[in-house]
Design an enzyme around this catalytic site. Sequence first.
Site, PDB file in Angstrom:
ATOM      1  N   GLU A  66       0.325   3.146   8.609  1.00 48.95           N
ATOM      2  CA  GLU A  66       1.356   3.284   7.568  1.00 48.95           C
ATOM      3  C   GLU A  66       1.825   1.897   7.175  1.00 48.95           C
ATOM      4  O   GLU A  66       1.911   0.993   8.018  1.00 48.95           O
ATOM      5  CB  GLU A  66       2.550   4.100   8.084  1.00 48.95           C
ATOM      6  CG  GLU A  66       3.676   4.137   7.045  1.00 48.95           C
ATOM      7  CD  GLU A  66       4.752   5.167   7.310  1.00 48.95           C
ATOM      8  OE1 GLU A  66       4.887   5.594   8.470  1.00 48.95           O
ATOM      9  OE2 GLU A  66       5.456   5.534   6.352  1.00 48.95           O
ATOM     10  N   CYS A 263       6.188   8.509   6.295  1.00 49.37           N
ATOM     11  CA  CYS A 263       7.222   8.775   5.290  1.00 49.37           C
ATOM     12  C   CYS A 263       6.907   8.115   3.960  1.00 49.37           C
ATOM     13  O   CYS A 263       7.446   8.518   2.922  1.00 49.37           O
ATOM     14  CB  CYS A 263       8.571   8.291   5.797  1.00 49.37           C
ATOM     15  SG  CYS A 263       9.173   9.233   7.198  1.00 49.37           S
ATOM     16  N   ASN A 394       3.405  14.919   4.892  1.00 51.26           N
ATOM     17  CA  ASN A 394       3.440  14.115   6.122  1.00 51.26           C
ATOM     18  C   ASN A 394       4.186  14.850   7.218  1.00 51.26           C
ATOM     19  O   ASN A 394       3.598  15.529   8.036  1.00 51.26           O
ATOM     20  CB  ASN A 394       4.090  12.756   5.842  1.00 51.26           C
ATOM     21  CG  ASN A 394       4.523  12.054   7.117  1.00 51.26           C
ATOM     22  OD1 ASN A 394       3.742  11.999   8.065  1.00 51.26           O
ATOM     23  ND2 ASN A 394       5.740  11.567   7.180  1.00 51.26           N
ATOM     24  N   GLU A 395       5.493  14.715   7.182  1.00 49.66           N
ATOM     25  CA  GLU A 395       6.305  15.239   8.278  1.00 49.66           C
ATOM     26  C   GLU A 395       7.313  16.188   7.637  1.00 49.66           C
ATOM     27  O   GLU A 395       8.476  15.882   7.504  1.00 49.66           O
ATOM     28  CB  GLU A 395       7.006  14.054   8.942  1.00 49.66           C
ATOM     29  CG  GLU A 395       7.553  14.309  10.297  1.00 49.66           C
ATOM     30  CD  GLU A 395       8.085  13.011  10.916  1.00 49.66           C
ATOM     31  OE1 GLU A 395       9.030  12.428  10.345  1.00 49.66           O
ATOM     32  OE2 GLU A 395       7.561  12.599  11.959  1.00 49.66           O
TER      33      GLU A 395
HETATM   34  O1  AHR Z   1       5.924   6.163  12.381  1.00 46.74           O
HETATM   35  C1  AHR Z   1       7.131   5.940  11.723  1.00 46.74           C
HETATM   36  C2  AHR Z   1       7.641   7.171  11.017  1.00 46.74           C
HETATM   37  O2  AHR Z   1       7.939   8.165  11.943  1.00 46.74           O
HETATM   38  C3  AHR Z   1       6.669   7.848  10.087  1.00 46.74           C
HETATM   39  O3  AHR Z   1       6.693   7.299   8.824  1.00 46.74           O
HETATM   40  C4  AHR Z   1       7.152   9.254  10.035  1.00 46.74           C
HETATM   41  O4  AHR Z   1       6.132  10.169   9.788  1.00 46.74           O
HETATM   42  C5  AHR Z   1       7.863   9.447  11.343  1.00 46.74           C
HETATM   43  O5  AHR Z   1       9.123   9.937  11.157  1.00 46.74           O
END
Ligand code: AHR
Length: 683
Positions: A66, A263, A394-395
Site C-alpha cells: 500500500e 484504505c 478493501n476493508e
Molecule cells: O495497513 C494499514 C491499514 O490498515 C490498511 O490501509 C487498512 O486496510 C487497515 O486498516
Amino acid sequence: MLISRIHMPYTVLFVGVATIAAIPFVGGVRDTGDTRVRRSAMPTLTVDLTSPGPKINSDMWGIFFEDINFAADGGLHAELIKNRSFEFDNPLMGWTLVQSDPGSDFKTALQIKTDSPLNISNTRYLRASLHHMAGLENEGFRGMGIKKGEAYNFRTFARATTKAHPKALIVELVNESGAVIASASAKGFSKDWSVVSCRLTAKETVSKAKLRVLFDGRGSLDLDMISLYPEKTWKNRPNGLRADLVQKLANLKPGFVRFPGGCIVEGRYLSTRYQWKKTIGPPEERENLINRWNNEFGHKPAPDYFQSFGLGFFEYFQMCEDIGAQPLPVVNCGMACQFNSKQLAPMSEIDTYVQDALDLIEFANGSAESEWGAKRAAMGHPAPFSMKYIGVGNEQWGMDYFPRYEAFAKAIKAKYPQVTIVTSAGPSPDNPDFTLAWKMLKGMPKKLVDIVDEHCYALPDWFFDNTHRYDKYDRSGPKVFMGEYAAQSVGIAKPENQNTWLCAISEAAFLTGLERNSDVVRMASYAPLYAHVDAWQWSPNMIWFDNLHSYATPNYYVQQLFMRNRGDRLVHSVLSELPVSDKPNRLYASTVLDEKNHELIVKVVNGTEQLTTMSLRGVNTFLSDKDSVSVTVLQSGNNSAVNSLADPTHISPTNTSETLNGSDPILTVTSSSVTVFRIRLRQ
Ligand code: AHR
C-alpha cells in the site's frame, strides 16, 4: 482434520529416542549442556507420511503493498523530484526559488499557470520569468539519495512562448551544504511543449541532496513534469522502480502481491478513491491525487504526501511478473473509507464501478486487440499478465457492503468465471461486523464467494493464542485470505510500535497455524510493507528504508522462511502434549512436503526461553540414505531486539547442514527461535 495442537514447550524428536545422552546436533544450536534443556519429557512430533495431505496453494504466502509511509513516491517509485508537475494542493510545495536578484519576489518570478497546459490531466505548469542564473530547487522526498559514480537522468517538458528565453537549463545536484556534486545542461526549447533532458554523474554519495535548475539567460520558460531518476533502476527501466526495494521483495519469493491497498483504495471520499484507469499510460497523463495518509494521523501529518502514479497499475503488474508473484489488485466497491467519510455510491450507480473491475481484468488478461488489452500492449506488454485474483473492496463492513459486493461478483463471475474474487470481512478478526460478514457471505450463492479477506492487527499474545483459530473453520465454506496482519508491540497503529523480535516470533507461531490449515487458509500477507524512516505514518512495517539504504525486519525474515519453505502438500502431524509446568506454553510446529525435492519441511517455533529437543515419529522408513538435513534458524535472546539501518541483519537467518544419525534422530531447537528443517526423503 489436520494436525492437532503442539503446545508443549521444550522438544521435538524423531521416533524412538534411544538415549537422550546421545542427542545428535540437528537443530540450529548445539547442545552445549545448557541446563535449561528439558531432558525428561521430550515431546514427539508424529508425522503421517503414508497418506498425502491437501495441496497447498502455490500462491499461499504473499505481499501486501500500500502507498502508506511514502512507500510509492519517495520509496519504490524511483522518481527523486517531489511535486514534479506542480499538482499538489500548494503547487509550489517542495520547490524554492534560488539565487533570485534582490527585489524580485517569488511570486512574480515563478508563476503557476493553467492556460494551454501539457494535457487535460496535468493542468498546472510553472512559468519561470527569471533573470540570469536565477533558478529553482527541489527538496526531494526528505532529500534525494544520490550515489557517487552513478548516473541520473533529468527530463522535463519545456516551452518557450516568448522570444526572450534562457538558452539552457543548468541542472545541478547539490549536497547538504549546497556544494555542487553533479552538473549538466539541457537545451533545445521550442514554442510547443517538448522534452529536454540531460544526464548527470554524481561525484559524491549524499543521502539528502537537492536538485537545482538554473536558467542560463533572461526571459521566460514554461516547465512541467520536471523529473530525475537514477539510471540504475530495477531492470534499468526509465520511470522505473528503486532496485534495492524491489530486490528485497524478489528475495522473499512471494506467491502474490496485493495492491494498491489498503484504505488508499477507498479514499477518504469517493472523489479521492483509487481509480486504476488514471494510473496507466504516459506518466505525464496520470492525474495526481492526494494520498489519504496525508492527513490521517494528527500525530504524523504529511502535508506533502500525494500520488503521482508514476507507480501505476501497469508497473504493479510488471513488477509482479518480474518477481514471479501473482497480481492481486483491489478495486473500490463504491464505498469510501469507513473510518473517514463513509460515502457510498448509490446502487443505481454501481455499474460504473463494476465496469472498472471488468475493464481491469481485460487490461490484465485481454488480448492485445481488446480495448483495454490494447492499452497494455501500447505500454509495452502485448502478452497478457494472466491475473487470477481480484479484490472487491478493501476493508469493508456492514450491510452496505454485501449488495455492492454481490453486484461485482455476479458481473465478474458471468464474464470471467475463472477469476477468484477476494471479499472483505472488515478490519477486525472477531467483532460483530466480522461475524455478520461471514454469515452474509455464506448466505450468498456459493459461486459468488471464493475467499474472504480477514484482517488483524493485535498484540503479540493474540498471535500466540490464535494458532488454532482455523482448526475449527468450516471446510465446506468459503476459503480464507489472512490479507493484513501484524503484531503490534504497543497497540494498533501506535507510533511507538516497533518491529521487535517478540512481534516476529508471535507471527511465526500464528503462521504455523495458517500452514496447518492451508486447506482452508489459502493466502496470507503481512501489512504494511514499506516505510520511509523520515516520512512514515504507520508502524510496524516489514521493510524500512531511507533515501539510500533499506533493511529487512525480523518480521520480514519470518515471512521469508515461510515463503521459501512453502512446500506443495500439507503433511498431517501431531505434537504430543506434555505436562507443562512453565508458562507460557509456547511451542508450535507445522509440516509440509516439497514434492519436487522430496523433502519433508518441519517448521518449529519455540516461543519459550528453553533450548528444546523434539522427537520426530513416523519418518524413519521414509528417510533417504543421505539423511541430509538443512537447518535454518532465526533467533534472538531479546524480545525487544530490532533490526535497523545501522544493524540491518542483527536478527537474520543462519543456515547449517547436518546429518541425521540413524533412524531415530532428535531435532534440537534453540530458545526463542523459528527453525526450519528440510529433511531429505527417499524417492
Ligand atoms: O495497513 C494499514 C491499514 O490498515 C490498511 O490501509 C487498512 O486496510 C487497515 O486498516
